[in-house]
Design a protein around this motif. Structure first.
Motif, PDB file in Angstrom:
ATOM      1  N   SER A   1       0.610  -1.239   0.273  1.00  0.00           N
ATOM      2  CA  SER A   1      -0.016  -0.026   0.036  1.00  0.00           C
ATOM      3  C   SER A   1       0.785   1.305  -0.162  1.00  0.00           C
ATOM      4  CB  SER A   1      -0.846  -0.072   1.158  1.00  0.00           C
ATOM      5  OG  SER A   1      -0.327  -0.094   2.331  1.00  0.00           O
TER       6      SER A   1
ATOM      7  N   GLU B   1       0.896  12.463   5.473  1.00  0.00           N
ATOM      8  CA  GLU B   1      -0.592  11.870   5.691  1.00  0.00           C
ATOM      9  C   GLU B   1      -0.921  10.666   4.902  1.00  0.00           C
ATOM     10  OE1 GLU B   1      -4.958  13.455   6.613  1.00  0.00           O
ATOM     11  OE2 GLU B   1      -3.296  14.863   6.060  1.00  0.00           O
TER      12      GLU B   1
ATOM     13  N   GLN C   1       1.038   7.655   5.797  1.00  0.00           N
ATOM     14  CA  GLN C   1       0.774   6.763   7.201  1.00  0.00           C
ATOM     15  C   GLN C   1      -0.480   6.430   6.998  1.00  0.00           C
ATOM     16  OE1 GLN C   1       1.035  10.601   9.484  1.00  0.00           O
ATOM     17  NE2 GLN C   1       3.112  10.118  10.036  1.00  0.00           N
ATOM     18  N   ASN C   2      -1.486   6.996   6.319  1.00  0.00           N
ATOM     19  CA  ASN C   2      -2.764   6.203   6.107  1.00  0.00           C
ATOM     20  C   ASN C   2      -2.756   4.954   5.518  1.00  0.00           C
ATOM     21  OD1 ASN C   2      -4.331   8.357   7.302  1.00  0.00           O
ATOM     22  ND2 ASN C   2      -4.672   9.519   4.982  1.00  0.00           N
TER      23      ASN C   2
ATOM     24  N   ALA D   1       0.203   3.066   5.428  1.00  0.00           N
ATOM     25  CA  ALA D   1       0.905   2.246   6.393  1.00  0.00           C
ATOM     26  C   ALA D   1       0.003   1.679   7.488  1.00  0.00           C
ATOM     27  CB  ALA D   1       1.947   3.118   7.145  1.00  0.00           C
ATOM     28  N   GLU D   2      -1.149   2.096   7.654  1.00  0.00           N
ATOM     29  CA  GLU D   2      -2.128   1.363   8.707  1.00  0.00           C
ATOM     30  C   GLU D   2      -2.418   0.227   7.783  1.00  0.00           C
ATOM     31  OE1 GLU D   2      -5.348   3.996   9.238  1.00  0.00           O
ATOM     32  OE2 GLU D   2      -4.288   5.509  10.274  1.00  0.00           O
ATOM     33  N   HIS D   3      -2.165  -0.213   6.866  1.00  0.00           N
ATOM     34  CA  HIS D   3      -2.570  -1.692   5.942  1.00  0.00           C
ATOM     35  C   HIS D   3      -1.299  -2.514   5.907  1.00  0.00           C
ATOM     36  CE1 HIS D   3      -6.507   0.229   6.081  1.00  0.00           C
ATOM     37  NE2 HIS D   3      -5.971   1.447   5.546  1.00  0.00           N
TER      38      HIS D   3
ATOM     39  N   ASP E   1       0.048  -4.895   8.017  1.00  0.00           N
ATOM     40  CA  ASP E   1       0.456  -5.808   9.117  1.00  0.00           C
ATOM     41  C   ASP E   1       0.463  -7.240   8.517  1.00  0.00           C
ATOM     42  OD1 ASP E   1       0.315  -7.530  11.166  1.00  0.00           O
ATOM     43  OD2 ASP E   1      -1.511  -6.759  12.271  1.00  0.00           O
TER      44      ASP E   1
ATOM     45  N   LYS F   1      -1.719 -10.132   9.056  1.00  0.00           N
ATOM     46  CA  LYS F   1      -3.152 -10.321   8.114  1.00  0.00           C
ATOM     47  C   LYS F   1      -2.895 -11.002   6.817  1.00  0.00           C
ATOM     48  CE  LYS F   1      -5.212  -6.405  10.581  1.00  0.00           C
ATOM     49  NZ  LYS F   1      -6.096  -7.335  11.542  1.00  0.00           N
TER      50      LYS F   1
ATOM     51  N   ASP G   1      -7.075  -7.720   5.698  1.00  0.00           N
ATOM     52  CA  ASP G   1      -7.329  -6.496   5.278  1.00  0.00           C
ATOM     53  C   ASP G   1      -7.860  -6.117   4.014  1.00  0.00           C
ATOM     54  OD1 ASP G   1      -7.221  -3.686   5.099  1.00  0.00           O
ATOM     55  OD2 ASP G   1      -5.517  -3.521   6.210  1.00  0.00           O
TER      56      ASP G   1
ATOM     57  N   ASP H   1      -7.693  -3.349   2.488  1.00  0.00           N
ATOM     58  CA  ASP H   1      -6.810  -2.293   1.883  1.00  0.00           C
ATOM     59  C   ASP H   1      -5.290  -2.841   1.730  1.00  0.00           C
ATOM     60  OD1 ASP H   1      -9.164  -0.440   1.384  1.00  0.00           O
ATOM     61  OD2 ASP H   1      -9.016  -0.021   3.540  1.00  0.00           O
TER      62      ASP H   1
ATOM     63  N   ASP I   1       9.894   1.972   8.615  1.00  0.00           N
ATOM     64  CA  ASP I   1       9.493   2.876   9.971  1.00  0.00           C
ATOM     65  C   ASP I   1       9.420   4.304   9.705  1.00  0.00           C
ATOM     66  OD1 ASP I   1       9.877   0.676  11.492  1.00  0.00           O
ATOM     67  OD2 ASP I   1      12.070   0.887  11.700  1.00  0.00           O
TER      68      ASP I   1
END
Length: 351
Positions: free
Chosen positions: A129, A154, A157-158, A160-162, A164, A167, A181, A183, A282
């Protein structure tokens, strides 16, 4: 990346038509045969095999062509192919349903999870992503330099929430992969070529090849030595393209792999600042501590993953990791051009 750059990232030199000594009856000399590929993994690749005859080499060449085509299609994140469920198929089905896939994908993603743990997340194929954002910005800049820009934090970072990797659900019994996930996107660019080179090397060995060298866009895997028993000689690319010296060192390989990750391979510039393709998981930005990192180890899949992971580590952390691993060495070229070698790297360097 230009074809010239891809060619120079490959093998420095290979022996040709060299004989083998022996006792008793005189053995027929082995001859080195070469093949080049431009269709796979969007890069220039080469295969050199010492064989008894051109007919025998053609068999190895056809086998390599079949295998490279297969891995190229299976690991592709951009294109679909008739009758093939690949990484793109998995991404397209994120959050919808598991995808039944062939064993190489199961093996690749299982290996990627292992490397994620070993590198403390510095090699993460689940960060597609984020990487797709950088890919789009880089493509736009290369099409029109006047529109070159850097992604906003921004936006990154949005995305990067996807990323993991837990999952990514692999069901080996059912041969399925599911991204929980919707996304999330996989991007296996940090490992695919090295993994494919490793698998191709094993396939060629099973077919009888005992002296061969594979280079997938500079991801080099050696089988044995050259036909005369001397090591394969592989150049380590100089990341400074303004230098007259194309190579920093020449490494001698025997049943070893060499992979380099560098800031010179895919990049664009904004206001005189270079933004390359190796994105730190990171910071979500290109890591600019190094010009390149080269890894030497027997497994080209591991070498590929480690070259990306170590590129994204502080020098002390990367050194500690490499020194903790058996049969693994590294060469760092720092941002100022300084070279740092792991303790055993010099054993592979030609004088």
């Amino acid at each position: 990346m230009s074809l010239k750059r891809m060619v120079w990232s490959g093998v420095l030199a290979m022996g040709i038509s060299l004989g083998l000594g022996g006792c008793g009856l005189k053995e027929e000399p082995l001859t080195a045969y070469d093949a080049q590929y431009l269709l796979y993994f969007d890069t220039f690749s080469t295969l050199t095999v010492y064989a008894d005859s051109e007919e025998q080499f053609e068999g190895y060449k056809d086998l390599a062509d079949q295998e490279l085509k297969r891995y190229h299609q299976l690991f592709d994140i951009y294109n679909s192919y008739d009758g093939v469920n690949n990484i793109k198929t998995i991404n397209d089905s994120a959050g919808i349903a598991p995808v039944e896939v062939e064993q190489p994908i199961i093996d690749l993603l299982g290996f990627c999870k292992e490397m994620y743990e070993e590198t403390d997340g510095k090699c993460n194929v689940a960060m597609g992503s984020v990487l797709s954002i950088w890919h789009d910005y880089r493509d736009e800049a290369l099409k029109d330099s006047a529109r070159a820009a850097v992604p906003g934090m921004e936006e990154l970072q949005n995305a990067a929430e996807h990323m993991d990797i837990s999952k990514v659900v692999i069901d080996e019994e059912a041969s399925t992969v599911y991204l929980e996930d919707p996304d999330m996107r996989l991007d296996v660019g940090a490992v695919a070529k090295g993994f494919a080179a490793r698998e191709l090397a094993e396939t060629l060995k099973e077919a009888g090849a005992s002296h061969a060298l594979i280079s997938l866009g500079g991801n080099v895997a050696s089988i044995g030595t050259k036909g005369d028993g001397t090591p394969w000689r592989v150049g380590i690319q100089n990341p400074d393209w303004t230098s007259d010296a194309r190579y920093l060192h020449v490494a001698d390989l025997e049943d070893m792999s060499l992979v380099t990750s560098g800031d010179y391979q895919r990049f664009y510039e904004v206001d005189g600042v270079r933004y390359h393709h190796i994105i730190n998981p990171d910071t979500l930005m290109p890591w600019n501590e190094y010009r390149s990192v080269t890894i030497l180890c027997p497994d080209s899949g591991r070498a590929d993953a480690l070259s990306t992971a170590v590129f994204n580590m502080e020098l002390a952390d990367g050194q500690a990791l490499i020194e903790s691993l058996d049969d693994t060495e590294a060469l760092w070229v720092l941002a100022d051009g300084t070279e740092v070698e792991s303790s055993g790297f010099g054993e592979f360097e030609e004088p």
